[in-house]
Design an enzyme around this catalytic site. Structure first.
Site, PDB file in Angstrom:
ATOM      1  N   LEU A  79      11.529 -20.499  -4.001  1.00  0.00           N
ATOM      2  CA  LEU A  79      10.553 -19.530  -3.491  1.00  0.00           C
ATOM      3  C   LEU A  79       9.302 -19.628  -4.349  1.00  0.00           C
ATOM      4  O   LEU A  79       9.405 -19.753  -5.578  1.00  0.00           O
ATOM      5  CB  LEU A  79      11.150 -18.109  -3.602  1.00  0.00           C
ATOM      6  CG  LEU A  79      10.219 -16.929  -3.303  1.00  0.00           C
ATOM      7  CD1 LEU A  79       9.861 -16.911  -1.806  1.00  0.00           C
ATOM      8  CD2 LEU A  79      10.888 -15.598  -3.683  1.00  0.00           C
ATOM      9  N   ASP A 103       0.831  -1.205   0.000  1.00  0.00           N
ATOM     10  CA  ASP A 103       0.000   0.000   0.000  1.00  0.00           C
ATOM     11  C   ASP A 103       0.867   1.257   0.000  1.00  0.00           C
ATOM     12  O   ASP A 103       1.979   1.258   0.517  1.00  0.00           O
ATOM     13  CB  ASP A 103      -0.900  -0.022   1.246  1.00  0.00           C
ATOM     14  CG  ASP A 103      -2.054   0.960   1.135  1.00  0.00           C
ATOM     15  OD1 ASP A 103      -2.335   1.426   0.009  1.00  0.00           O
ATOM     16  OD2 ASP A 103      -2.663   1.275   2.169  1.00  0.00           O
ATOM     17  N   HIS A 107       2.712   3.334  -8.845  1.00  0.00           N
ATOM     18  CA  HIS A 107       2.616   1.894  -9.150  1.00  0.00           C
ATOM     19  C   HIS A 107       3.853   1.432  -9.925  1.00  0.00           C
ATOM     20  O   HIS A 107       4.374   0.342  -9.697  1.00  0.00           O
ATOM     21  CB  HIS A 107       1.361   1.608  -9.985  1.00  0.00           C
ATOM     22  CG  HIS A 107       0.077   1.918  -9.256  1.00  0.00           C
ATOM     23  ND1 HIS A 107      -0.142   1.547  -7.950  1.00  0.00           N
ATOM     24  CD2 HIS A 107      -1.062   2.553  -9.667  1.00  0.00           C
ATOM     25  CE1 HIS A 107      -1.363   1.937  -7.577  1.00  0.00           C
ATOM     26  NE2 HIS A 107      -1.936   2.564  -8.599  1.00  0.00           N
TER      27      HIS A 107
HETATM   28  C1  FPP Z   1      -1.930   0.038  -3.328  1.00  0.00           C
HETATM   29  O1  FPP Z   1      -1.511   1.379  -3.335  1.00  0.00           O
HETATM   30  C2  FPP Z   1      -1.324  -0.677  -4.435  1.00  0.00           C
HETATM   31  C3  FPP Z   1      -2.012  -1.299  -5.429  1.00  0.00           C
HETATM   32  C4  FPP Z   1      -3.492  -1.331  -5.462  1.00  0.00           C
HETATM   33  C5  FPP Z   1      -1.330  -1.946  -6.540  1.00  0.00           C
HETATM   34  C6  FPP Z   1      -0.040  -2.652  -6.242  1.00  0.00           C
HETATM   35  C7  FPP Z   1       0.624  -2.894  -7.543  1.00  0.00           C
HETATM   36  C8  FPP Z   1       1.945  -2.842  -7.788  1.00  0.00           C
HETATM   37  C9  FPP Z   1       2.962  -2.660  -6.737  1.00  0.00           C
HETATM   38  C10 FPP Z   1       2.472  -2.955  -9.177  1.00  0.00           C
HETATM   39  C11 FPP Z   1       2.103  -4.208  -9.946  1.00  0.00           C
HETATM   40  C12 FPP Z   1       2.358  -5.475  -9.223  1.00  0.00           C
HETATM   41  C13 FPP Z   1       3.129  -6.509  -9.650  1.00  0.00           C
HETATM   42  C14 FPP Z   1       3.135  -7.760  -8.855  1.00  0.00           C
HETATM   43  C15 FPP Z   1       3.975  -6.449 -10.842  1.00  0.00           C
HETATM   44  P1  FPP Z   1      -2.618   2.522  -3.453  1.00  0.00           P
HETATM   45  O2  FPP Z   1      -2.742   2.895  -4.878  1.00  0.00           O
HETATM   46  O3  FPP Z   1      -3.877   2.094  -2.790  1.00  0.00           O
HETATM   47  O4  FPP Z   1      -1.909   3.649  -2.618  1.00  0.00           O
HETATM   48  P2  FPP Z   1      -2.614   4.784  -1.759  1.00  0.00           P
HETATM   49  O5  FPP Z   1      -3.243   4.090  -0.580  1.00  0.00           O
HETATM   50  O6  FPP Z   1      -1.466   5.650  -1.368  1.00  0.00           O
HETATM   51  O7  FPP Z   1      -3.607   5.461  -2.648  1.00  0.00           O
END
Ligand code: FPP
Length: 252
Positions: free
Chosen positions: A129, A18, A35
């Site tokens: 893993l 997050d 992201h």
């Molecule tokens: C949450 O941050 C994150 C996500 C919903 C997406 C996570 C995805 C990645 C790290 C990239 C793709 C993944 C892989 C495995 C290649 P948020 O957007 O909710 O952050 P915020 O709470 O600050 O708004």
């Protein structure tokens, strides 16, 4: 499926990644930039996991509720996933990493499904893993689906239910219960992540935003984990017999 850390030194760690959006907004960048940099953190964590005795790593990349996000952000997330799968599959094979996905597949686009299947097939024998990417995943939906499938089976046990639950979201099988959940970004909740499997997980929350998360943060989380006394509802062996009148030693 439940087992203690002592019985096997290979851990199952789940990570709720997050903070990407806030990381970007703090820098005046679009959320998608967070992201994108978050993918680098995924690479760092996958590379570091084996040296921390992690055998299974489940990464929460896209919850079933994330469909509520604006369409351009959703598309960008899946594009990043495709790039990640294309770039990392060979490195996973070389490093003995098995990569698979859990979650619903019927709402994914055919190209995402095909890329996942290709990566899963190519990395299937990896034994160092197991990285599981949770995509269109909902812990509640998984439990509901397993319960629906087993509703006529009167002999269902915790173990057989857990196996069915594993099959619901990934036909390639189940995984051990989660030992440790790490959530970056400062929030302290599970957000529908592996609800059954986390029954006795230790929970580690850090304010670090996911794009900045690295090996030192993983090490800190593992240090926290190793300092915990895991009792699985029992009392500590050194606690001696229960006092006659009370239940004061009964702890979770
Ligand atoms: C949450 O941050 C994150 C996500 C919903 C997406 C996570 C995805 C990645 C790290 C990239 C793709 C993944 C892989 C495995 C290649 P948020 O957007 O909710 O952050 P915020 O709470 O600050 O708004």
């Amino acid at each position: 499926m439940q087992r203690t850390f002592e019985a096997s030194n290979k851990l199952h760690v789940g990570i709720i990644m997050d903070g990407n959006g806030r990381w970007a907004q703090q820098r005046g960048l679009p959320r998608v930039a967070g992201h994108k940099v978050g993918v680098e953190a995924v690479r760092r964590v996958v590379e570091a996991a084996p040296k921390h005795d992690i055998g299974t790593l489940t990464l929460y990349a896209f919850s079933s509720d994330n469909w509520k996000r604006p369409a351009p952000e959703v598309s960008a997330l899946f594009r990043l996933l495709l790039v990640y799968l294309n770039r990392e599959t060979r490195r996973c094979v070389e490093n003995g990493v098995r990569l698979s996905a859990i979650g619903r597949r019927d709402r994914l686009t055919p190209n995402v499904r095909t890329a996942l299947e290709r990566t899963e097939a190519a990395t299937a024998t990896g034994s160092q893993l197991h990285v599981r990417i949770a995509l269109d995943y909902s812990g509640r939906d998984a439990i509901l689906e397993a319960a629906t499938r087993l509703r006529a089976d009167e002999s269902v046990t915790r173990e057989s239910f857990a196996q069915e639950l594993g099959r619901v979201m990934n036909p390639n099988g189940d995984a051990p219960d989660v030992d440790l959940v790490i959530r970056s970004g400062g929030e302290q909740r599970l957000s529908d992540f592996l609800l059954w499997e986390c029954a006795y997980a230790e929970l580690h929350f850090t304010r670090r935003m996911w794009p900045d998360f690295g090996d030192a943060d993983l090490a800190e989380a593992l240090e926290f984990f190793r300092g915990r006394e895991r009792r699985f509802g029992a009392v500590h062996a050194a606690a001696g017999p229960m006092p006659e009148s009370g239940e004061s030693r009964l702890v979770a």
